[in-house]
Design a protein around this motif. Sequence first.
Motif, PDB file in Angstrom:
ATOM      1  N   ILE A  26       0.907  -1.188  -0.100  1.00 54.90           N
ATOM      2  CA  ILE A  26       0.054  -0.079  -0.074  1.00 54.90           C
ATOM      3  C   ILE A  26       1.181   1.134  -0.077  1.00 54.90           C
ATOM      4  N   ILE A  27       0.487   2.108  -0.860  1.00 54.58           N
ATOM      5  CA  ILE A  27       1.203   3.359  -0.836  1.00 54.58           C
ATOM      6  C   ILE A  27       0.434   4.663  -0.771  1.00 54.58           C
ATOM      7  N   ILE A  28       0.695   5.328   0.202  1.00 50.46           N
ATOM      8  CA  ILE A  28      -0.213   6.520   0.498  1.00 50.46           C
ATOM      9  C   ILE A  28       0.727   7.744   0.354  1.00 50.46           C
ATOM     10  N   VAL A  29       0.152   8.555  -0.715  1.00 48.53           N
ATOM     11  CA  VAL A  29       1.109   9.950  -0.811  1.00 48.53           C
ATOM     12  C   VAL A  29       0.021  10.878  -0.597  1.00 48.53           C
ATOM     13  N   THR A  30       0.176  11.807   0.453  1.00 51.86           N
ATOM     14  CA  THR A  30      -0.827  12.871   0.825  1.00 51.86           C
ATOM     15  C   THR A  30      -0.518  14.066   1.401  1.00 51.86           C
ATOM     16  N   TRP A  31      -1.475  14.935   1.472  1.00 48.81           N
ATOM     17  CA  TRP A  31      -1.031  15.942   2.196  1.00 48.81           C
ATOM     18  C   TRP A  31      -1.433  15.906   3.689  1.00 48.81           C
ATOM     19  N   CYS A  32      -0.549  16.438   4.702  1.00 47.37           N
ATOM     20  CA  CYS A  32      -0.800  16.465   6.096  1.00 47.37           C
ATOM     21  C   CYS A  32      -0.411  17.585   6.795  1.00 47.37           C
ATOM     22  N   HIS A  33      -0.982  17.916   8.016  1.00 46.81           N
ATOM     23  CA  HIS A  33      -0.559  18.948   8.650  1.00 46.81           C
ATOM     24  C   HIS A  33       0.681  18.097   9.461  1.00 46.81           C
ATOM     25  N   ARG A  34       1.586  19.152   9.981  1.00 46.74           N
ATOM     26  CA  ARG A  34       2.727  18.760  10.829  1.00 46.74           C
ATOM     27  C   ARG A  34       2.366  17.762  12.069  1.00 46.74           C
ATOM     28  N   ASP A  35       3.275  16.943  12.268  1.00 43.53           N
ATOM     29  CA  ASP A  35       3.274  16.021  13.328  1.00 43.53           C
ATOM     30  C   ASP A  35       3.072  16.819  14.471  1.00 43.53           C
ATOM     31  N   LEU A  36       2.202  16.557  15.504  1.00 42.75           N
ATOM     32  CA  LEU A  36       1.957  17.354  16.877  1.00 42.75           C
ATOM     33  C   LEU A  36       3.454  16.978  17.730  1.00 42.75           C
ATOM     34  N   LEU A  37       3.792  18.035  18.441  1.00 45.58           N
ATOM     35  CA  LEU A  37       4.839  17.932  19.561  1.00 45.58           C
ATOM     36  C   LEU A  37       4.441  16.953  20.354  1.00 45.58           C
ATOM     37  N   PRO A  38       5.191  16.257  21.346  1.00 52.51           N
ATOM     38  CA  PRO A  38       4.762  15.533  22.231  1.00 52.51           C
ATOM     39  C   PRO A  38       3.962  16.493  23.296  1.00 52.51           C
ATOM     40  N   GLY A  39       2.825  16.209  23.797  1.00 51.82           N
ATOM     41  CA  GLY A  39       2.249  17.043  24.723  1.00 51.82           C
ATOM     42  C   GLY A  39       1.369  18.177  24.058  1.00 51.82           C
ATOM     43  N   GLU A  40       1.415  18.182  22.845  1.00 49.32           N
ATOM     44  CA  GLU A  40       0.560  19.356  22.126  1.00 49.32           C
ATOM     45  C   GLU A  40      -0.524  18.757  21.835  1.00 49.32           C
ATOM     46  N   PRO A  41      -1.575  19.072  22.162  1.00 50.55           N
ATOM     47  CA  PRO A  41      -3.074  18.581  21.892  1.00 50.55           C
ATOM     48  C   PRO A  41      -3.543  18.844  20.477  1.00 50.55           C
ATOM     49  N   CYS A  42      -3.291  20.084  19.797  1.00 52.82           N
ATOM     50  CA  CYS A  42      -3.814  20.346  18.519  1.00 52.82           C
ATOM     51  C   CYS A  42      -2.900  21.375  18.006  1.00 52.82           C
ATOM     52  N   LEU A  43      -3.001  21.574  16.703  1.00 49.14           N
ATOM     53  CA  LEU A  43      -2.482  22.951  16.089  1.00 49.14           C
ATOM     54  C   LEU A  43      -2.908  24.159  16.632  1.00 49.14           C
ATOM     55  N   SER A  44      -2.249  25.218  16.311  1.00 46.29           N
ATOM     56  CA  SER A  44      -2.383  26.472  17.013  1.00 46.29           C
ATOM     57  C   SER A  44      -3.646  26.967  16.212  1.00 46.29           C
ATOM     58  N   THR A  45      -4.377  28.110  16.632  1.00 45.83           N
ATOM     59  CA  THR A  45      -5.524  28.879  16.105  1.00 45.83           C
ATOM     60  C   THR A  45      -5.156  29.452  14.708  1.00 45.83           C
ATOM     61  N   LYS A  46      -3.946  29.924  14.557  1.00 40.26           N
ATOM     62  CA  LYS A  46      -3.574  30.598  13.371  1.00 40.26           C
ATOM     63  C   LYS A  46      -3.587  29.454  12.376  1.00 40.26           C
ATOM     64  N   GLU A  47      -2.681  28.255  12.589  1.00 34.85           N
ATOM     65  CA  GLU A  47      -2.761  27.068  11.790  1.00 34.85           C
ATOM     66  C   GLU A  47      -3.888  26.591  11.389  1.00 34.85           C
ATOM     67  N   GLU A  48      -5.025  26.447  12.346  1.00 35.64           N
ATOM     68  CA  GLU A  48      -6.246  25.796  11.873  1.00 35.64           C
ATOM     69  C   GLU A  48      -6.938  26.729  11.000  1.00 35.64           C
ATOM     70  N   LYS A  49      -6.898  27.964  11.203  1.00 31.14           N
ATOM     71  CA  LYS A  49      -7.474  28.824  10.279  1.00 31.14           C
ATOM     72  C   LYS A  49      -7.094  28.749   8.967  1.00 31.14           C
ATOM     73  N   ILE A  50      -5.696  28.589   8.628  1.00 35.31           N
ATOM     74  CA  ILE A  50      -5.236  28.295   7.402  1.00 35.31           C
ATOM     75  C   ILE A  50      -5.937  27.235   6.441  1.00 35.31           C
ATOM     76  N   LEU A  51      -5.855  26.117   7.326  1.00 40.49           N
ATOM     77  CA  LEU A  51      -6.456  24.792   6.783  1.00 40.49           C
ATOM     78  C   LEU A  51      -8.044  24.915   6.629  1.00 40.49           C
ATOM     79  N   ALA A  52      -8.586  25.676   7.543  1.00 42.52           N
ATOM     80  CA  ALA A  52     -10.157  25.630   7.441  1.00 42.52           C
ATOM     81  C   ALA A  52     -10.762  26.346   6.221  1.00 42.52           C
ATOM     82  N   LYS A  53      -9.890  27.407   5.674  1.00 35.81           N
ATOM     83  CA  LYS A  53      -9.897  28.167   4.423  1.00 35.81           C
ATOM     84  C   LYS A  53      -9.792  27.206   3.448  1.00 35.81           C
ATOM     85  N   ILE A  54      -8.715  26.635   3.387  1.00 37.92           N
ATOM     86  CA  ILE A  54      -8.199  25.565   2.247  1.00 37.92           C
ATOM     87  C   ILE A  54      -9.384  24.600   2.084  1.00 37.92           C
ATOM     88  N   ASN A  55      -9.804  24.398   3.074  1.00 36.04           N
ATOM     89  CA  ASN A  55     -10.776  23.047   3.222  1.00 36.04           C
ATOM     90  C   ASN A  55     -12.107  23.398   2.556  1.00 36.04           C
TER      91      ASN A  55
END
Lengths: 133, 362
Positions: B240-269
């Motif tokens: 199986i080969i998957i090539v795909t756009w992802c967001h960056r890996d979260l750092l250990p202890g990081e629950p989610c992306l920053s609001t600013k980062e989420e905003k960019i992705l939301a618009k693209i979505n």
Amino acid sequence: MRLLTHNFLRSNVKGTENGYPLNIEVTTINCEDSPLDKSFLLNLLPKVNYPALRTAVQQISQHCVPPLKEIPEQLDVSDKESNQNLDHETLKNLHRVLFDVYLIEGWLVCPDTGRKFPVKDGIPNMILHEDEI
Amino acid sequence: AARTSDTLKLKPTMKLSLVLAALLLGNFASTQAFSPRPTSTSSPAPLAASSSTALHGIRSAVARARDSLLSRERTDEDLKSGIAFFYDRSSKLWEDVWGEHMHHGYYIPEDRTDHVQAQIDLIDEVLKWAGVGDDGKTPKKVVDVGCGIGGSSRHIVRKYEGATANGITLSPYQAQRGNELAKEQGLEDRASFQVADALNQPFPSNTFDLVWSLESGEHMPDKQKFVNELLRVAAPGGRIIIVTWCHRDLLPGEPCLSTKEEKILAKINRAYYLPKWCSVADYVSLLEKAGAENIKREDWSYIIAPFWKAVIKSSLNLKSLVGLLKSGFSTIRGAYAMLLMLKGFNAGVIKFGLITCTKKDE
């Protein structure tokens, strides 16, 4: 849609036991003529579900002009050696049913539930409704 | 080794002219904004207009516009019909300008300008990275999940002797075009395309020795289901080969992306009919959970980065702009979202990830 493609399609509606092989209802069918590529066919045969192919041929044969020639009732296509020994006439008939017959308009019908998948412009639409997932 | 200075800056004038072009065309074509046509052939079209239907039409149009402005997440239903609609509308323009491959190019060397060849090279480099054919065995049965107009499928069956490919897409236009191109290229025996849902693949289990998903994973609203289906249809020992756009890996202890980062992705979505993003690490754990073996991952963000600049440049000529105008609002919005993709890459939030694995052999 050729019978080669049909050979790999099944219904995946939720709750369907088997969903394979799909029965074919023909509205419009086209037959073309393409040259036999023996080595390609021999390469492909072990991957084909032969009973499903035979049933499909029986379902559509009457709609073809000229009618499709008979393919063997039983064939163990996984046996590469015996495939090599098939006579030229049989190989030509197998090639024809796999590659040269196109279902343009019609339906693919699930053998378990009767659910019909439309085939339009030669393309089967296998997308499920919301309540079938 | 990854480059450290891999940001890609657009000249301010280029940026400005693209934004102006998009706004101008967006305004002009704004009547198109409120009528996405469902392309699913399985439900009958509703009968036309009573006054209450017209009122409902206006209300839902306003709701859609509001959701767009607020970058609201799309429902799964909306996504499915929206994806089909978006690609039915946009594929022709893309093909006219870029050809049959609807994916990123492989930009080594970084300044190459043979973009179509770069796209073809990407397929070959991915196959090489995944080790396809290393053991002397080449794939015979391939499934192309989210196949576009079938560029990958046709290239792969040409590459490997005796291989056949089945491609699935939600877009009837794409399936049609895929089959047409296969016929034109003398490959109709080897590659065929159907309209089907990657989350419910119409294939028996254990069928394909290569399961290929190139830049389609982004569209899948249920990543677990997507991964499970990929594994289900793979033959034992298959790849199986998957090539795909992802967001960056979260750092250990990081629950989610920053609001600013989420905003960019939301618009693209909104523009690209995408569900919530996940990271490459998420894919790896989903695959592990589903029992995949020999899981390997890689980040090729820096290799494909020059692609977006090239795409944006290609849209700034008369032929492309006219084509954009003809293709309607959703395509225009898609073009504008390219700026957002560039922003996302520069900000380090968008990554181009590769994941490969095998299915347990019997």
